[in-house]
Design a protein around this motif. Structure first.
Motif: not given
Length: 297
Positions: A37-44, A47-52, A91-98
């Motif tokens: 994943w290169v130079r990508c943008v994930g927002f709003n 849950q996680a913005g990007l999850d492997l 409730a908010a998520s503990w998942d990291g944004q990445l």
């Protein structure tokens, strides 16, 4: 994305409610090996913005990379009533944004993770999370360098087992991870500090060197390892040449889980108790800007 040998580059995604592409509420989810994943943008994203994600029998995440990506305002809300990236209930998520949830030999270089916002309930969002929710799928050899993390209500960087929830006992210990030259600015007054570690394996040490951890608000320690599980200690970690700073505190380290019982320590006390950070310092890094949204900053 579930195909081997894939590349996602120069893309932007934003799904403010239930589903992004590839996963249940994730902005982006990858299950397969050999992907970048290169130079990508994930927002709003919900849950996680990007999850492997490598915690099921059919997944095989390895030899992959996330490079120069920007993730912000993700993992904002969870719960039966749903929510959105900019508001909502639950409730908010503990998942990291990445979020690296299982997998191995993955590098995270030069990413920009910020602005998770204020949590709706008790469970704040982390910035970069390294974990494994599957007892037979360990996470190891994650190489994170020159990432910038700020404006996060949870922990800036978190390593744990049992998902991203502190003190959980399911999941598999993480081993052999590398964190070099990352900068974490923890300016929120919410739960969490700049770095959290629990459930670290002893087969290959986690290396944490050359990082700047800077906290400007809140009552929790800058660095915390969970005494109920295996956290930062000389048997699990090589931590050195880091810079730690909080203008409001001298005791920046904790040997507890953030609950009712934990012990805060100065750098000297931390060094004596853990055998770590022999050459690390506690001083103002004199950042030229705390607005990390600019590449120049």
């Amino acid at each position: 994305e579930d195909a081997s040998y894939y590349r996602v580059s120069d893309c932007t995604w934003s799904w403010s409610v239930a589903y992004g592409f590839g996963g249940s509420g994730q902005g982006g989810t990858a299950y397969a090996p050999y992907g970048f994943w290169v130079r990508c943008v994930g927002f709003n994203n919900y849950q996680a913005g990007l999850d492997l994600l490598d915690h099921d029998a059919y997944t095989d995440v390895q030899q992959s990379g996330i490079i120069y990506c920007t993730l912000y305002r993700n993992a904002r809300y969870m719960g039966s009533s749903g929510g959105s990236g900019s508001g909502g209930s639950g409730a908010a998520s503990w998942d990291g944004q990445l979020y690296i949830d299982g997998g191995h030999d993955i590098f995270l270089w030069g990413n920009h993770v910020y602005n998770a916002g204020v949590q709706a309930n008790a469970n704040p969002t982390n910035g970069i999370s390294i974990s494994s929710e599957h007892q037979s799928k360990p996470t190891y050899n994650i190489d994170a360098r020159r990432n910038r993390v700020y404006d996060i209500p949870g922990y800036g960087i978190s390593i744990s087992k049992g998902g991203d929830w502190p003190a959980l006992t399911n999941g598999t210990p993480t081993t052999g991870n590398i964190f070099y030259n990352n900068t974490v600015l923890r300016g929120s007054s919410g739960y969490g500090g700049a770095f959290y570690a629990a459930g670290l394996g002893t087969s290959t040490k986690t290396i944490f060197k050359g990082n700047i951890l800077y906290r400007t608000a809140g009552n929790y320690p800058l660095v915390m390892w969970n005494s109920a599980s295996t956290g930062m200690a000389s048997s699990t970690t090589e931590s050195d040449y880091n810079l730690y700073y909080d203008p409001n505190k001298t005791k920046l380290f904790s040997t507890g889980d953030g609950g009712a019982s934990y012990t805060n320590q100065t750098l000297a006390e931390w060094q004596s108790a853990t055998g770590l950070d022999t050459n690390s310092i506690q001083t103002n890094p004199y950042l030229i800007s705390t607005n990390f949204s600019s590449q120049d900053a």
